[in-house]
Scaffold this active site. Structure first.
Site, mmCIF file in Angstrom:
data_model
loop_
_atom_site.group_PDB
_atom_site.id
_atom_site.type_symbol
_atom_site.label_atom_id
_atom_site.label_comp_id
_atom_site.label_asym_id
_atom_site.label_seq_id
_atom_site.Cartn_x
_atom_site.Cartn_y
_atom_site.Cartn_z
ATOM 1 N N ILE A 246 49.985 42.900 36.848
ATOM 2 C CA ILE A 246 50.655 44.192 36.703
ATOM 3 C C ILE A 246 50.419 45.077 37.918
ATOM 4 C CG2 ILE A 246 50.549 44.105 34.186
ATOM 5 C CD1 ILE A 246 48.187 46.046 34.287
ATOM 6 N N HIS B 140 54.182 40.985 32.110
ATOM 7 C CA HIS B 140 53.278 41.919 31.442
ATOM 8 C C HIS B 140 53.501 43.359 31.874
ATOM 9 C CE1 HIS B 140 50.218 38.449 30.558
ATOM 10 N NE2 HIS B 140 51.252 38.458 29.736
ATOM 11 N N CYS C 297 56.940 62.958 29.908
ATOM 12 C CA CYS C 297 58.268 62.492 30.294
ATOM 13 C C CYS C 297 59.070 63.627 30.921
ATOM 14 C CB CYS C 297 58.999 61.944 29.067
ATOM 15 S SG CYS C 297 60.655 61.306 29.408
ATOM 16 N N GLU D 201 39.491 26.243 40.170
ATOM 17 C CA GLU D 201 38.956 25.103 39.427
ATOM 18 C C GLU D 201 40.013 24.556 38.486
ATOM 19 O OE1 GLU D 201 36.812 28.092 36.188
ATOM 20 O OE2 GLU D 201 35.639 27.166 37.785
#
Length: 310
Positions: free
Chosen positions: A142, A158, A207, A277
């Site tokens: 993100i 995501h 907002c 790994e």
């Protein structure tokens, strides 16, 4: 994260070979694949022929840029791990604390830069696009480091630290303010002895769409939330057409992303894993290149001698 049910549902049904046994003796479990190869020359031959390349990236790519993962030992912000704060319930109970956590992460990311792995991916996309070939990046991250590196065809499953969503009107908007609101200036210290700022809701990010003034939240997928169906549909479409898949810096344990590459491998498409790994999915893939992605990926994606550059 909730497992999103794909409309086709084959991603779930085919992700693990032999997940369900057949009662008929005519059906057999899939044979275990041979151990993946680490032969770079062989990978490069496959890469040179690929027309549609899907690159799935995870936290391991960003970790090489110094981005905190908040996973495993020491993965705390103050007294909490990410899964305790990144939930709708945590935000409903204490939006100030959750916003402090995300404000800290936003401010950290403003000081971080793409590493050689991010840059190699972006440069590969730009170069291959001139040859009529495509590269799509499907990321669990993100932090927008892929975007900062120059990647254009990007699916952020995501969400993004630098987008907000209004809890009232639902408007989603890019937001790169620093700080995101005056009340969060200087807040978000991760030290466990730091007191919560206890910022009133009316002073948290609000907002600005048509004077809505609703409370904003980070536009990221929290634990307990479903992924955006439109994003997952786009992911499925890309995986359907790819003829080469790279899995870069991901543990292959977070669903539904953990199913993406095994699904591709199940239909015979070469998959190459670049990771520190081995992972639970490693033996399903044709290639595995251990080590830091910033070291292994640039030579893998460099211009192949057969490429024609106009």
């Amino acid at each position: 994260m909730c497992l999103f049910q794909f409309t086709a549902r084959r991603l779930v049904s085919q992700a693990h070979c032999g997940l369900k046994a057949s009662s008929s003796k005519k059906h057999k479990f899939c044979l275990e694949m041979a151990r993946p190869s680490s032969n770079m020359a062989d990978f490069r031959e496959v890469f040179a022929k690929a027309k549609h390349i899907a690159i799935i990236t995870g936290a391991g790519v960003s970790a090489e840029s110094g981005v905190p993962t908040f996973r495993g030992a020491g993965g705390f912000w103050r007294k909490w791990q990410a899964q305790e704060l990144a939930t709708p319930g945590a935000f409903a109970r204490n939006p100030s604390r959750v916003w402090e956590f995300y404000h800290y992460r936003r401010e950290v990311m403003l000081s971080k830069h793409p590493n050689p792995a991010h840059i190699a991916i972006a440069e590969c996309e730009k170069r291959l696009s001139k040859q009529g070939r495509s590269v799509v990046v499907i990321t669990q991250n993100i932090d927008e480091l892929h975007r900062k590196a120059g990647t254009k065809h990007l699916l952020e499953i995501h969400g993004s630290l630098f987008k907000t969503r209004c809890t009232s009107c639902g408007n989603v908007a890019a937001n790169y303010k620093s700080p995101i609101c005056p009340a969060l200036a200087g807040k978000g210290c991760p030290d466990p002895d730091t007191e919560d700022a206890a910022i009133p809701v009316e002073d948290l990010p609000q907002c600005e769409e048509d004077s809505c003034n609703g409370l904003l939240r980070p536009h990221v997928v929290w634990f307990g939330e479903a992924l955006d169906p439109s994003v997952l549909t786009a992911v499925e479409q890309e995986l359907d057409i790819c003829d080469l898949c790279l899995v870069v810096g991901t543990s292959s344990v977070v669903y539904p992303a953990a199913m993406f590459a095994p699904q591709v491998a199940a239909r015979g498409v070469p998959v190459a894993e670049f990771n520190m790994e081995a992972t639970p999915a490693t033996n399903r893939f044709r290639f595995h290149f251990p080590g830091p992605c910033g070291t292994t990926l640039p030579p893998a994606l460099a211009r192949h001698e057969t490429e024609i550059i106009s």
